[in-house]
Design a protein around this motif. Structure first.
Motif, PDB file in Angstrom:
ATOM      1  N   PHE A 146       0.821  -1.207   0.000  1.00 28.71           N
ATOM      2  CA  PHE A 146       0.000   0.000   0.000  1.00 28.71           C
ATOM      3  C   PHE A 146       0.859   1.264   0.000  1.00 28.71           C
ATOM      4  O   PHE A 146       0.536   2.261  -0.628  1.00 28.71           O
ATOM      5  CB  PHE A 146      -0.917  -0.007   1.243  1.00 28.71           C
ATOM      6  CG  PHE A 146      -1.860   1.139   1.262  1.00 28.71           C
ATOM      7  CD1 PHE A 146      -3.083   1.054   0.623  1.00 28.71           C
ATOM      8  CD2 PHE A 146      -1.528   2.328   1.899  1.00 28.71           C
ATOM      9  CE1 PHE A 146      -3.957   2.126   0.614  1.00 28.71           C
ATOM     10  CE2 PHE A 146      -2.395   3.405   1.896  1.00 28.71           C
ATOM     11  CZ  PHE A 146      -3.615   3.303   1.253  1.00 28.71           C
ATOM     12  N   PRO A 151       2.039   0.284   7.142  1.00 31.46           N
ATOM     13  CA  PRO A 151       2.800   1.452   6.669  1.00 31.46           C
ATOM     14  C   PRO A 151       4.309   1.251   6.747  1.00 31.46           C
ATOM     15  O   PRO A 151       5.053   1.869   6.006  1.00 31.46           O
ATOM     16  CB  PRO A 151       2.343   2.579   7.603  1.00 31.46           C
ATOM     17  CG  PRO A 151       1.690   1.917   8.756  1.00 31.46           C
ATOM     18  CD  PRO A 151       1.176   0.612   8.287  1.00 31.46           C
ATOM     19  N   GLY A 173      -6.243 -16.487   5.943  1.00 25.49           N
ATOM     20  CA  GLY A 173      -5.124 -15.618   6.317  1.00 25.49           C
ATOM     21  C   GLY A 173      -4.919 -14.365   5.489  1.00 25.49           C
ATOM     22  O   GLY A 173      -4.344 -13.396   5.968  1.00 25.49           O
ATOM     23  N   VAL A 191     -11.052   0.608   5.713  1.00 23.03           N
ATOM     24  CA  VAL A 191     -10.711   0.591   4.278  1.00 23.03           C
ATOM     25  C   VAL A 191     -10.735  -0.870   3.819  1.00 23.03           C
ATOM     26  O   VAL A 191     -10.071  -1.728   4.404  1.00 23.03           O
ATOM     27  CB  VAL A 191      -9.337   1.247   4.025  1.00 23.03           C
ATOM     28  CG1 VAL A 191      -8.869   1.023   2.598  1.00 23.03           C
ATOM     29  CG2 VAL A 191      -9.403   2.739   4.329  1.00 23.03           C
ATOM     30  N   GLY A 201      -5.918  -5.945   5.268  1.00 23.68           N
ATOM     31  CA  GLY A 201      -5.984  -7.355   5.634  1.00 23.68           C
ATOM     32  C   GLY A 201      -6.671  -7.570   6.981  1.00 23.68           C
ATOM     33  O   GLY A 201      -6.395  -6.850   7.949  1.00 23.68           O
ATOM     34  N   GLY A 207      -3.780  -9.055   9.536  1.00 19.64           N
ATOM     35  CA  GLY A 207      -2.795  -8.036   9.931  1.00 19.64           C
ATOM     36  C   GLY A 207      -3.408  -7.028  10.877  1.00 19.64           C
ATOM     37  O   GLY A 207      -2.838  -6.698  11.917  1.00 19.64           O
ATOM     38  N   GLY A 227      -6.931  -3.136  16.142  1.00 23.94           N
ATOM     39  CA  GLY A 227      -8.093  -2.939  15.269  1.00 23.94           C
ATOM     40  C   GLY A 227      -9.073  -1.897  15.782  1.00 23.94           C
ATOM     41  O   GLY A 227      -9.842  -2.143  16.701  1.00 23.94           O
ATOM     42  N   ILE A 228      -9.022  -0.705  15.168  1.00 26.86           N
ATOM     43  CA  ILE A 228      -9.920   0.406  15.528  1.00 26.86           C
ATOM     44  C   ILE A 228     -10.727   0.761  14.286  1.00 26.86           C
ATOM     45  O   ILE A 228     -10.155   0.872  13.192  1.00 26.86           O
ATOM     46  CB  ILE A 228      -9.103   1.647  15.979  1.00 26.86           C
ATOM     47  CG1 ILE A 228      -8.180   1.289  17.152  1.00 26.86           C
ATOM     48  CG2 ILE A 228     -10.029   2.800  16.353  1.00 26.86           C
ATOM     49  CD1 ILE A 228      -7.147   2.368  17.479  1.00 26.86           C
ATOM     50  N   VAL A 243       2.154 -17.919  11.165  1.00 29.93           N
ATOM     51  CA  VAL A 243       1.300 -17.373  10.106  1.00 29.93           C
ATOM     52  C   VAL A 243      -0.127 -17.846  10.382  1.00 29.93           C
ATOM     53  O   VAL A 243      -0.385 -19.053  10.466  1.00 29.93           O
ATOM     54  CB  VAL A 243       1.765 -17.854   8.721  1.00 29.93           C
ATOM     55  CG1 VAL A 243       0.729 -17.510   7.654  1.00 29.93           C
ATOM     56  CG2 VAL A 243       3.101 -17.210   8.376  1.00 29.93           C
ATOM     57  N   ASN A 284      -0.344  -1.038  14.630  1.00 27.85           N
ATOM     58  CA  ASN A 284      -0.883  -1.042  13.272  1.00 27.85           C
ATOM     59  C   ASN A 284      -0.453   0.171  12.448  1.00 27.85           C
ATOM     60  O   ASN A 284      -0.495   0.122  11.220  1.00 27.85           O
ATOM     61  CB  ASN A 284      -2.411  -1.118  13.304  1.00 27.85           C
ATOM     62  CG  ASN A 284      -2.895  -2.550  13.384  1.00 27.85           C
ATOM     63  OD1 ASN A 284      -2.116  -3.474  13.161  1.00 27.85           O
ATOM     64  ND2 ASN A 284      -4.162  -2.735  13.683  1.00 27.85           N
ATOM     65  N   ASN A 335       8.184  -7.365  11.744  1.00 28.32           N
ATOM     66  CA  ASN A 335       6.920  -6.947  12.348  1.00 28.32           C
ATOM     67  C   ASN A 335       7.279  -6.031  13.521  1.00 28.32           C
ATOM     68  O   ASN A 335       8.441  -5.730  13.722  1.00 28.32           O
ATOM     69  CB  ASN A 335       6.127  -8.179  12.835  1.00 28.32           C
ATOM     70  CG  ASN A 335       7.001  -9.173  13.600  1.00 28.32           C
ATOM     71  OD1 ASN A 335       7.922  -8.766  14.304  1.00 28.32           O
ATOM     72  ND2 ASN A 335       6.724 -10.454  13.458  1.00 28.32           N
TER      73      ASN A 335
HETATM   74  C1  LIG Z   1      -5.375   2.638   4.043  1.00 28.15           C
HETATM   75  C2  LIG Z   1      -5.208   1.996   5.391  1.00 28.15           C
HETATM   76  C3  LIG Z   1      -6.288   1.917   6.233  1.00 28.15           C
HETATM   77  C4  LIG Z   1      -6.158   1.340   7.494  1.00 28.15           C
HETATM   78  N1  LIG Z   1      -7.248   1.315   8.312  1.00 28.15           N
HETATM   79  C5  LIG Z   1      -7.130   0.817   9.557  1.00 28.15           C
HETATM   80  C6  LIG Z   1      -8.240   0.811  10.431  1.00 28.15           C
HETATM   81  O1  LIG Z   1      -9.338   1.225  10.082  1.00 28.15           O
HETATM   82  N2  LIG Z   1      -8.054   0.340  11.685  1.00 28.15           N
HETATM   83  C7  LIG Z   1      -6.849  -0.146  12.120  1.00 28.15           C
HETATM   84  O2  LIG Z   1      -6.762  -0.564  13.253  1.00 28.15           O
HETATM   85  N3  LIG Z   1      -5.790  -0.181  11.294  1.00 28.15           N
HETATM   86  C8  LIG Z   1      -5.905   0.288  10.031  1.00 28.15           C
HETATM   87  N4  LIG Z   1      -4.811   0.294   9.195  1.00 28.15           N
HETATM   88  C9  LIG Z   1      -3.544  -0.258   9.680  1.00 28.15           C
HETATM   89  C10 LIG Z   1      -3.519  -1.763   9.440  1.00 28.15           C
HETATM   90  O3  LIG Z   1      -4.343  -2.413  10.364  1.00 28.15           O
HETATM   91  C11 LIG Z   1      -2.126  -2.335   9.620  1.00 28.15           C
HETATM   92  O4  LIG Z   1      -1.258  -1.663   8.765  1.00 28.15           O
HETATM   93  C12 LIG Z   1      -2.067  -3.827   9.379  1.00 28.15           C
HETATM   94  O5  LIG Z   1      -0.767  -4.303   9.677  1.00 28.15           O
HETATM   95  C13 LIG Z   1      -2.404  -4.161   7.949  1.00 28.15           C
HETATM   96  O6  LIG Z   1      -2.525  -5.541   7.750  1.00 28.15           O
HETATM   97  P1  LIG Z   1      -2.342  -6.102   6.263  1.00 28.15           P
HETATM   98  O7  LIG Z   1      -2.501  -7.560   6.325  1.00 28.15           O
HETATM   99  O8  LIG Z   1      -3.168  -5.333   5.316  1.00 28.15           O
HETATM  100  O9  LIG Z   1      -0.844  -5.688   5.979  1.00 28.15           O
HETATM  101  P2  LIG Z   1       0.471  -6.485   5.573  1.00 28.15           P
HETATM  102  O10 LIG Z   1       1.446  -5.401   5.288  1.00 28.15           O
HETATM  103  O11 LIG Z   1       0.214  -7.493   4.528  1.00 28.15           O
HETATM  104  O12 LIG Z   1       0.839  -7.232   6.879  1.00 28.15           O
HETATM  105  C14 LIG Z   1       1.357  -6.542   7.970  1.00 28.15           C
HETATM  106  C15 LIG Z   1       1.939  -7.498   8.955  1.00 28.15           C
HETATM  107  O13 LIG Z   1       0.877  -8.185   9.612  1.00 28.15           O
HETATM  108  C16 LIG Z   1       1.256  -9.522   9.849  1.00 28.15           C
HETATM  109  N5  LIG Z   1       0.308 -10.407   9.163  1.00 28.15           N
HETATM  110  C17 LIG Z   1      -0.569 -10.109   8.193  1.00 28.15           C
HETATM  111  N6  LIG Z   1      -1.331 -11.186   7.903  1.00 28.15           N
HETATM  112  C18 LIG Z   1      -0.887 -12.168   8.713  1.00 28.15           C
HETATM  113  C19 LIG Z   1      -1.268 -13.507   8.914  1.00 28.15           C
HETATM  114  N7  LIG Z   1      -2.266 -14.071   8.241  1.00 28.15           N
HETATM  115  N8  LIG Z   1      -0.586 -14.238   9.842  1.00 28.15           N
HETATM  116  C20 LIG Z   1       0.417 -13.695  10.565  1.00 28.15           C
HETATM  117  N9  LIG Z   1       0.814 -12.420  10.422  1.00 28.15           N
HETATM  118  C21 LIG Z   1       0.158 -11.679   9.507  1.00 28.15           C
HETATM  119  C22 LIG Z   1       2.674  -9.697   9.366  1.00 28.15           C
HETATM  120  O14 LIG Z   1       3.559  -9.434  10.424  1.00 28.15           O
HETATM  121  C23 LIG Z   1       2.779  -8.600   8.333  1.00 28.15           C
HETATM  122  O15 LIG Z   1       4.096  -8.179   8.134  1.00 28.15           O
HETATM  123  C24 LIG Z   1      -4.909   0.830   7.922  1.00 28.15           C
HETATM  124  C25 LIG Z   1      -3.805   0.913   7.074  1.00 28.15           C
HETATM  125  C26 LIG Z   1      -3.951   1.491   5.818  1.00 28.15           C
HETATM  126  C27 LIG Z   1      -2.764   1.607   4.924  1.00 28.15           C
END
Ligand SMILES: Cc1cc2nc3c(=O)[nH]c(=O)nc-3n(C[C@H](O)[C@H](O)[C@H](O)COP(=O)(O)OP(=O)(O)OC[C@H]3O[C@@H](n4cnc5c(N)ncnc54)[C@H](O)[C@@H]3O)c2cc1C
Length: 441
Positions: free
Chosen positions: A29, A72, A105, A128, A132, A135, A141-142, A188, A396, A435
């Motif tokens: 992202f 981020p 996952g 959004v 994920g 993640g 998670g807010i 994972v 996060n 992480n």
């Molecule tokens: C546009 C945007 C909107 C967002 N909105 C919110 C929001 O509303 N509320 C909030 O609380 N946060 C929010 N976030 C922050 C977000 O929750 C975190 O950045 C989170 O880490 C994203 O997870 P991801 O799987 O998308 O990211 P990734 O970059 O794919 O994963 C991040 C890390 O999470 C871990 N991970 C992911 N999936 C797994 C899995 N299945 N098993 C084990 N580890 C795993 C790993 O350590 C990985 O490196 C937002 C971020 C962005 C960019």
């Protein structure tokens, strides 16, 4: 095991640097993060994840785990190592009678909300759709239903993990405790299970304020959430308009039964209101209000939890949001009133749930030439908020440069030691270190 063995053994595709789709597969992202992994293993299930771990070990490769790609700090991608990419594992199963959802996952909030809303059910998730599920949950998670149902991780009731030695683990209560905020440190997650709550529609949308009224409108937002309304989650975003004057966006999400709730009336009659988009709408629509382009903008976020937002801090925020001389991104103020406070202290390691707000200076820009200035703006704004800081940082939103003390403080010393003991049990070699790391000790 060499790469051709991996390609043979994995049911999902393996993508190498010279192959089609590599650039799209390594993109996250945050466009600020530009890394080139040696191998991207697109896993389709737990056996694939175990195979990918075995390949990484056999070849001495560092590992990153990719869910929605939103973090981020860019933890989901690395130079020269192996990415365990879960982006093809997006099934969400719903058991409407038991009110449980099982998310694979790599599922996103769009996948999750689509599946659960088909039964008029929800869990409080991210705002959004492309973020994920795993993640976000593993970091807390807010979102739009925090006041009603708590942090996302408070609704986590089951998990299946593949640990770096290839074992498949069904989480017991102790591991679930760790997963409620302890991040991707223990394995994972190939499946997370959530408690669901009935919800059909909400009264929500975006309220925009500009001009001289912004300060007072912001105070109105603070007064409204200070009353801790259980059926109203509410977030605020400070930004600037074209003339670089402060603007305010407030995003309420009301789920109560009143036809004209007092809190919404107060927000709507605050000074400076220039646009009122609040109306009854399906929850899925509320969840798409703030969609944001993937992989196009550069981001650097830093912030603090605070117990109060006094006038002095309001002035600090208004001053900093205009300080850059161009739109800096924005300052996000998330209220943690309501259900996050209900949770029994033993069920989760997180301490920041007792804070009133999460305040984040979110620098967002496009031109690489402006990297330094925007990063400095975020750092300086966060430093100005710091005197009010409590409870460490929000995993996060953390960048990779946060010191371990900020991760530790989000849990407190004793829970952090308990997390470290679990890390020693499930990942003693700290294979999962890309992480907000909990080192084995
Ligand atoms: C546009 C945007 C909107 C967002 N909105 C919110 C929001 O509303 N509320 C909030 O609380 N946060 C929010 N976030 C922050 C977000 O929750 C975190 O950045 C989170 O880490 C994203 O997870 P991801 O799987 O998308 O990211 P990734 O970059 O794919 O994963 C991040 C890390 O999470 C871990 N991970 C992911 N999936 C797994 C899995 N299945 N098993 C084990 N580890 C795993 C790993 O350590 C990985 O490196 C937002 C971020 C962005 C960019």
């Amino acid at each position: 095991m060499n790469v051709s063995d991996l390609k043979h053994a994995l049911t999902g595709p393996v993508i190498l640097p010279e192959e089609a789709g590599y650039d799209a597969a390594r993109r996250g992202f945050n466009a600020l993060v530009d890394r080139r992994p040696a191998v991207i293993a697109r896993c389709l299930g737990r056996d694939d994840v175990a195979t990918a771990f075995a390949f990484a070990e056999a070849n001495g490769l560092e590992v990153a785990v990719r869910g929605g790609g939103h973090n981020p700090a860019g933890h989901c991608v690395l130079d020269g190592g192996l990415v365990i990419d879960l982006s093809q594992m997006r099934t969400v199963e719903v058991d409407p009678d038991a009110r449980i959802a099982r998310a694979a996952g790599g599922s996103t909030w769009f996948d999750f909300d689509t599946a659960t809303q088909a039964f008029g059910l929800v869990t409080p998730g991210g705002i959004v759709g492309s973020t994920g599920v795993c993640g976000l949950t593993l970091g807390g998670g807010i979102g739009h239903l925090t006041a009603q149902h708590g942090l996302t991780c408070d609704n986590l009731v089951g998990a299946e993990l593949v640990t770096p030695d290839g074992s498949v683990v069904e989480a017991d209560e102790e591991l679930l405790w760790a997963l409620r905020g302890g991040g991707g440190n223990f394995g994972v997650a190939t499946r997370l299970e959530f408690r669901l709550h009935p919800l059909d529609g909400v009264v929500g949308g975006v309220l925009t304020y500009a001009g001289d009224g912004v300060r007072e409108a912001f105070r109105t937002f603070l007064d409204v959430v200070a009353g801790a309304p259980r059926d109203l989650s509410c977030q605020a975003v400070l930004g600037v308009d074209e003339a670089l004057a402060p603007t305010l966006v407030v995003i309420p999400c009301y789920t109560g039964s009143a036809s004209d709730p007092e809190e919404l009336r107060a927000l709507r009659s605050a000074p400076g209101l220039v646009d009122d988009g609040v109306r009854p709408r399906p929850f899925a629509e509320q969840q798409s209000l703030l969609d944001s382009p993937y992989g196009e903008q550069r981001h650097y976020w830093k912030g603090h939890f605070v117990n109060e937002l006094p006038d002095e801090l309001v002035d600090v925020l208004l001053e900093h949001v205009t300080a850059l001389g161009r739109p800096p991104g924005d300052i996000l103020v998330e209220s943690l009133h309501g259900a996050p406070k209900d949770v029994d202290a033993g069920s989760s390691a997180l301490t920041y749930r007792t804070a009133a707000f999460n305040v984040s200076a979110m620098a967002t820009w496009r031109d690489p030439a402006l990297d330094e200035e925007h990063i400095a703006w975020s750092r300086e704004t966060a430093a100005a908020i710091q005197p009010w800081s409590v409870s460490g940082g929000y995993a996060n939103y953390m960048q990779a440069d946060e010191p371990i003390e900020r991760v530790r403080a989000a849990f407190g010393a004793e829970p952090f030691e308990r997390l470290q003991a679990l890390k020693r049990r499930y990942d003693p070699q700290n294979v999962l270190r890309r992480n907000q790391n909990i080192p084995p000790g």
